[in-house]
Design an enzyme around this catalytic site. Sequence first.
Site, PDB file in Angstrom:
ATOM      1  N   PRO A 423       0.832  -1.214   0.000  1.00 59.77           N
ATOM      2  CA  PRO A 423       0.000   0.000   0.000  1.00 59.77           C
ATOM      3  C   PRO A 423       0.860   1.256   0.000  1.00 59.77           C
ATOM      4  CG  PRO A 423       0.016  -1.031   2.167  1.00 59.77           C
ATOM      5  CD  PRO A 423       0.710  -1.982   1.253  1.00 59.77           C
ATOM      6  N   GLY A 425       2.747   4.607   1.125  1.00 58.24           N
ATOM      7  CA  GLY A 425       3.300   5.106   2.374  1.00 58.24           C
ATOM      8  C   GLY A 425       4.117   4.114   3.164  1.00 58.24           C
ATOM      9  N   VAL A 426       4.441   2.935   2.613  1.00 57.95           N
ATOM     10  CA  VAL A 426       5.225   1.960   3.366  1.00 57.95           C
ATOM     11  C   VAL A 426       6.709   2.044   3.044  1.00 57.95           C
ATOM     12  CG1 VAL A 426       3.291   0.384   3.622  1.00 57.95           C
ATOM     13  CG2 VAL A 426       4.768   0.177   1.629  1.00 57.95           C
ATOM     14  N   LYS A 428       8.252   2.105  -0.310  1.00 58.20           N
ATOM     15  CA  LYS A 428       8.739   1.320  -1.450  1.00 58.20           C
ATOM     16  C   LYS A 428       9.779   2.105  -2.262  1.00 58.20           C
ATOM     17  CE  LYS A 428       4.642   0.754  -3.219  1.00 58.20           C
ATOM     18  NZ  LYS A 428       3.881   1.519  -2.209  1.00 58.20           N
ATOM     19  N   SER A 747     -13.364 -13.667  -0.440  1.00 53.91           N
ATOM     20  CA  SER A 747     -12.985 -13.855   0.968  1.00 53.91           C
ATOM     21  C   SER A 747     -14.087 -13.435   1.928  1.00 53.91           C
ATOM     22  CB  SER A 747     -11.710 -13.061   1.279  1.00 53.91           C
ATOM     23  OG  SER A 747     -11.926 -11.677   1.105  1.00 53.91           O
ATOM     24  N   LYS A 790      -4.632  -8.253   6.158  1.00 53.29           N
ATOM     25  CA  LYS A 790      -5.890  -8.295   6.906  1.00 53.29           C
ATOM     26  C   LYS A 790      -5.636  -8.365   8.407  1.00 53.29           C
ATOM     27  CE  LYS A 790      -8.326 -10.621   3.131  1.00 53.29           C
ATOM     28  NZ  LYS A 790      -8.966 -11.876   2.671  1.00 53.29           N
TER      29      LYS A 790
END
Length: 856
Positions: A423, A425-426, A428, A747, A790
């Site tokens: 996602p 803001g991590v 990358k 899922s 999750k």
Amino acid sequence: MPASRWLPNKGLLNWADEFDENLTEVLLENPPSITDSEVSSEIEEQQLGEQPSVNLPSELPILPLRGLVVYPQTAVPLTIGQPRSIRLVDDIVLEDRLIGLISSKNAENENPTPEDLYQIGTVAMIQRLFRAPDGTIRLLVQGLARFRAAEYTQTEPYLRARIEPNPEQVESGLEVEALARNVRDQFAHIAEMIPSIPRELVSSISAIQDPLQTVYTIANFQRMELVDAQFILELDSTDKKLRKLVSILTRETEVLDLGQRIQNEARSEIDKMQREYFLREQVKAIQKELGEADEQAADVEEFRKKIESAHMPDEAEKLARRELDRLSRLPTAAAEYGVIRTYLDWLVSLPWTACTEDNLDISHAREILEIDHYGLKDVKERILEFLAVRRLKLDRSREFKDHPSTDLIRREREGVILCFIGPPGVGKTSLGKSIARALGRKFIRISLGGMRDEAEIRGHRRTYIGAMPGRIIQAMRRVDSRNPVFMLDEIDKLTVDFHGDPASALLEVLDPEQNNEFRDNYLEVAFDLSQVIFITTANQAETIPAPLMDRMEVIRIAGYTESEKITIAKNYLLPRQLRENGLRPDEVSLSEEAFQSIIRQYTREAGVRNLEREIGAVCRKIVVQVGEGKPISSQITVDQIKTYLGRPRFLANQEIIRRTAIPGVATGLAWTPAGGEVLFIEATRMPGNKGFLITGSIGNVMQESAQAALSFVRSRAEHLGIDPNFFEKSDLHMHIPAGAQPKDGPSAGVTMATALVSLLTGKLVRPEVGMTGEITLRGQVLPVGGIKEKVLAAHRLGLSTLIIPKENEPDLDELPEEVQQEEKFIFAETLDDVFKNALDDAGNQSGEAQGANSNE
């Protein structure tokens, strides 16, 4: 309209040639016997010869003139078209043919009044009259004498005025004669610069002896302003007329001389360019004989040296020398010269052999990665593995120089393609810079988001105007190294249109088996990309084409836990925001509870981008206090966070408790490109006849899961304690909130089935429980993807018990240790396992009551 001159003065001698063949000559009383071929000579004789004497009447009809002045002793052609002027001419041609000509002060005024006319005019006699088919009349008039309009006696149908003779003063003497001669000489000089003035006219003017006639004749032919022309007419003294005309001719001479000088300079400049061209050609011939090099030869020699020093592959060097040979035979002015020169410049400037030496110290690389980024264990381990392999291969190649396998080791590809998926803001993109820093390599980055043209990857062919290499080759030229760390951002956001498919073009770039011969359409030769470390980034893997995904080694970055975010905020985000806002590190600090409050109540994300924004907002509030001279606290507490950031935006625990307080609501876990999310699924029941409605902007997969969940519940109704005939007299409605956001995925079956059973049994779903998994019609729970994302989302929102498929148990190894310790995991194989752990039997009675109230 008032009379105006329909021929310029300079064309007076050819005035008869301008008449239309349809004009009809009107015979005047006692007209001279003259043919059209003799008109020019007659005008000249009338204008330059002896003037007839005339007795002026006391009153004359007045014809206003626009834009010209008629002088005595001159012949002038006129054209008239206004009805009152035509009537004036018709009346006088039957009498003495005398007419008063006075100029209008405003040439644009088509109907001048007596106040709009000058006082001094000229008495003229009509010599010729022609009527045109369009109704206009063309006249040839002969100026006779000067007069003054004393009083206008008539304005309709045309002007008439009482006139007074106004003869000129004709002086004599050497000064007047000198002025007249000067005027004639200047006019002759002007005529030499104006080819349209006939030489015969100049000769005739030169023969005039009368100074007054000299003034009027030359003024009639000379171009000048209306004010100046009228001023000459109104001057009484011939001496003053000559002096005024001298000044006008002098100015005209200067203007013509200047124009001629400009023309000569332009002509000489052209001649100079032609002369320089011939001289250059002669210099080239001389240099060729002497063996010396010209500018083009110098360029060719410079490119030859660059080709030798570039150490190109054989194919590229052969093509470069062939193009250089073509360049040496082309003239510099040729269009293809610039094309070939630009192409050669690209060839010699590429880093064919230039590379940086890797820093293979594993301890140093580990230290750099730890300093720049917190967490991301998998990524760091993969980089360290790459370094270890490179170092081992290099040591083995040195140890066994003569071993047969040494050449094989050297020929083996060394490039690697990593794909960071996670996602926003991590970290990358910033991780790529850390990798380059750890390796000691150069770093280059391009963004692929929105790219839709294949030529942006492979370049344009040289046959197109303005062709250039693709962005890959351009980046390699900028970085000037054949082994950089090359980041391709947003690879999941490539688009396709009629320009081609850039994703397909990237296959050659990112395929380790063939990118050692990447061929750009512009270069037309192979360029080795095998030494490049390619790093791509994406938010989701689903939109990346499968062939492209197959070329890359995927590393998923799911997000950060709360403790990791606090550590990142302390060590990275807060110091950076303090620097950007001009604060010193010792001025402001945040307690761990303050960081925790920002994370829980003001952000809901997998990364730390919004967290940094909120920390920056706190810093700016503090800067405002400093600017106002207010005291600030060095340690920011939770209460101050609420003062700076306002009311909390997210209250996750209270929301879950409130939503699950009635039967029919289950808490599911979902995966999104922005990380994991909590998904509430609601079900309700109303009187009806077998209706099942599903809302919430869901896709086909989730609709099928809902149908499967309903079928399972109906098939197991008696076992679950539900009236088997509940569907015969009831309608069911299942809703997934946030309906404006499209959602789909395999899922949600477990959550949907749990919501239905909770509704129909009246049992509440435990608020601390979250679940994920797909189901079959037989009630089996199938494995799903995105478990790490999750679980991290559930951990952020305070869910302490998670139900996941049994087959997903190995995925928990990817979770941080603190999450594994704080969360309770229940591994379900069937829906019975799910219902057993998700439904609250103790709240059955109250749940039934609340459910009944909700269904009324």
